[in-house]
Design an enzyme around this catalytic site. Sequence first.
Site, PDB file in Angstrom:
ATOM      1  N   HIS A 220     -37.894 -24.227  71.857  1.00 46.41           N
ATOM      2  CA  HIS A 220     -36.758 -23.493  71.298  1.00 46.41           C
ATOM      3  C   HIS A 220     -36.435 -23.953  69.880  1.00 46.41           C
ATOM      4  O   HIS A 220     -35.941 -23.186  69.067  1.00 46.41           O
ATOM      5  CB  HIS A 220     -35.545 -23.568  72.224  1.00 46.41           C
ATOM      6  CG  HIS A 220     -35.674 -22.608  73.363  1.00 46.41           C
ATOM      7  ND1 HIS A 220     -36.238 -22.962  74.557  1.00 46.41           N
ATOM      8  CD2 HIS A 220     -35.396 -21.289  73.451  1.00 46.41           C
ATOM      9  CE1 HIS A 220     -36.279 -21.904  75.347  1.00 46.41           C
ATOM     10  NE2 HIS A 220     -35.760 -20.871  74.706  1.00 46.41           N
ATOM     11  N   ARG A 367     -28.323 -11.497  76.757  1.00 44.73           N
ATOM     12  CA  ARG A 367     -28.911 -12.214  77.894  1.00 44.73           C
ATOM     13  C   ARG A 367     -27.891 -13.211  78.419  1.00 44.73           C
ATOM     14  O   ARG A 367     -27.284 -13.954  77.641  1.00 44.73           O
ATOM     15  CB  ARG A 367     -30.176 -12.951  77.459  1.00 44.73           C
ATOM     16  CG  ARG A 367     -30.808 -13.691  78.627  1.00 44.73           C
ATOM     17  CD  ARG A 367     -32.130 -14.292  78.266  1.00 44.73           C
ATOM     18  NE  ARG A 367     -31.974 -15.459  77.412  1.00 44.73           N
ATOM     19  CZ  ARG A 367     -33.000 -16.130  76.905  1.00 44.73           C
ATOM     20  NH1 ARG A 367     -34.244 -15.725  77.156  1.00 44.73           N
ATOM     21  NH2 ARG A 367     -32.807 -17.186  76.159  1.00 44.73           N
ATOM     22  N   CYS A 536     -39.922  -9.579  74.383  1.00 42.97           N
ATOM     23  CA  CYS A 536     -39.021 -10.303  73.483  1.00 42.97           C
ATOM     24  C   CYS A 536     -39.475 -11.743  73.276  1.00 42.97           C
ATOM     25  O   CYS A 536     -38.786 -12.522  72.635  1.00 42.97           O
ATOM     26  CB  CYS A 536     -37.584 -10.258  73.995  1.00 42.97           C
ATOM     27  SG  CYS A 536     -37.380 -11.074  75.569  1.00 42.97           S
TER      28      CYS A 536
HETATM   29  C1  PEP Z   1     -39.251 -15.959  76.690  1.00 36.03           C
HETATM   30  O1  PEP Z   1     -39.325 -16.776  77.611  1.00 36.03           O
HETATM   31  O2  PEP Z   1     -40.242 -15.349  76.240  1.00 36.03           O
HETATM   32  C2  PEP Z   1     -37.959 -15.681  76.054  1.00 36.03           C
HETATM   33  C3  PEP Z   1     -37.828 -14.708  75.173  1.00 36.03           C
HETATM   34  O3  PEP Z   1     -36.923 -16.462  76.374  1.00 36.03           O
HETATM   35  P1  PEP Z   1     -36.717 -17.952  75.803  1.00 36.03           P
HETATM   36  O4  PEP Z   1     -37.739 -18.176  74.724  1.00 36.03           O
HETATM   37  O5  PEP Z   1     -35.339 -18.028  75.314  1.00 36.03           O
HETATM   38  O6  PEP Z   1     -36.957 -18.800  77.006  1.00 36.03           O
HETATM   39 MG    MG Z   2     -37.564 -17.491  78.613  1.00 30.41          MG
END
Ligand code: PEP
Ligand code: MG
Length: 610
Positions: A220, A367, A536
């Site tokens: 992240h 989300r 996404c």
């Molecule tokens: C994913 O897992 O691809 C996503 C968009 O969510 P995050 O990266 O926040 O886990």
């Molecule tokens: Mg995710």
Amino acid sequence: MANSEKRNKQVPLAKTMASFALQGNPVSRGITIGRAHLIPRAALDVPHYLVPQEKVEQEVQRLERAIGRVHQELADIWATLPNDAPVELGAFLDVHELILSDAMIAEAPLNIIRLRRYNAEWALLTQIEALSAQFDAIEDAYLRTRKADIVQVSERIMKSLQHENSTREKEKTMTPPAPAEDVATDMIVVAYDISPTDMLQFRDKVFSGFISEIGGKNSHAAIVARSIDTPAVFGLPIALSLIEKEDWLIIVADTCTVIVNPTGVVLEQYRIRQLAWERSQKRLRRLRKTPSRTIDGTPVSLMANIEFPDDCAAALENGASGIGLFRSEFLFLGKKGDKWQIPLEDEQFEAYKRTVMLMRGRPVTIRTLDIGADKPIGVSDFSAINPALGKRAIRLCLAEPDFFMTQLRAILRASAFGQVKILIPMLVHASEIDQTLSLIARAKAQLHAEHKKYDDTVPVGAMIEVPAAIMGISMFTRRLDFLSIGTNDLIQYALAIDRVDPEVAHLYDPLHPAILSMLSIAIRHAEKKGTSISVCGEIAGDTAMTRLLLGMGLREFSMHSTQILNVKQEVLNADLEQLTPQVQKILRLSEPDAISKAVQKIRQLPSALS
Ligand code: PEP
Ligand code: MG
């Protein structure tokens, strides 16, 4: 100072230090040049930001107050020392009192705040680091040990500053601190690890680049680095030992390279490349208002992933057709070690409503909380043995229905002001979907009874990010209004690769035949059932993947705002009639080499603009 002015500044070219290059994991794009700002492992808990000029004296007073409180603490300890306390204890308190009153602590950090506009904690840390280095160089062993006393005194001051902060924090809203104006842009952070929360502290662009010893492309922190469009390279072991404070660094993010102490000629070459990169980014901006359609006229929706309402500005600037993913948990991430700050319903409502209003009628997909894994919450009651497989995201929300209801009510109330969609992360079981839907129904009933407005038809969708969700996809299309594939986690869980672990980063392969076939199953199934589906995860913003995804039938992409125009360029150049049969052939391949060659080939298909 403006960026261009910074760039034009004379760089001392006659460096005598050895020049070398380091190779890490890809994180973001672009080139940046700056001086190393080392953040030792323990120092990352300390906030780093520049104070606006008009608040400098306030910041000085904040540090003076903290020093004053420590004087008082020491006096209190003296006053309560029992009569039979060992004499060393009194002497120890005296030494601490002397250090605290010495100009090296009582004045030097205040000057750093005034001169460099560092926040109080950062100024104190800078001074302690300088003192530590001086003490390390002392020959006399006794005097060298006095360093420990200085560190202990500074820790007391730091705690006192943090205590004042956390008291103030309770009264603050969820809005992140306003960015300092006129910030320096020629410092590059070199750290052991950078958490998403650390990165968020840096999003006001105090720093022009990030280097960390650990961390992969899909952590992240990497996502935040991309979203703030800052060159970064992660996964450079022992970077902190190899790079020295103030070393000149060039980050070439596209090739994951860091050049340390470049020669004058190399530095100049990269300055030219940096300018060329910035010019190409500027040219792309002309596509901002061009409708996103393939050559054959098929519309493709390009939406933005955001972390905060303020990110809507960048989304609109880059022509996003809506918000495809609002990672709401970033509103909840408190400082490391703090108690988790759960925003109240009204605070959340204001943040969601603001986002909806800023997007002026475009859809906003919020989300629900996705806490856990590499988004720790600093509170032990929710920590898991294996966070990626534990009580993360919807599992945590269903286990804590009270705070989940708070968030659902806030999102529903915001839906009265525009097009809101509710997206649920990490769903695997039908029972989880059913429980979530019944909590949403309960939240609506409560709002109805309280005469509060909401959109009764608000669509509810699922993140498809666990392989089981793909293999049982009809369970999802039967119950929900839309789907969004989270490839970051899908790849992590399908290939058993921790997305933050640099040791296995080379195995994190979006082109693995299993991943391609899972994506294709989900897209085809959704199409058959008339359920809208988007991607996404990070691959949605990766131009190397755009044609492949278009050929699979994907028509909705959500990514960082900074990637939208690059992806739009790919869309404008794509001919679906040509692409679709080629991609169907790729889906029948099972050898990685053959797949990557075929993907390269479709990227070279003739295009409208070539
Ligand atoms: C994913 O897992 O691809 C996503 C968009 O969510 P995050 O990266 O926040 O886990
Ligand atoms: Mg995710």
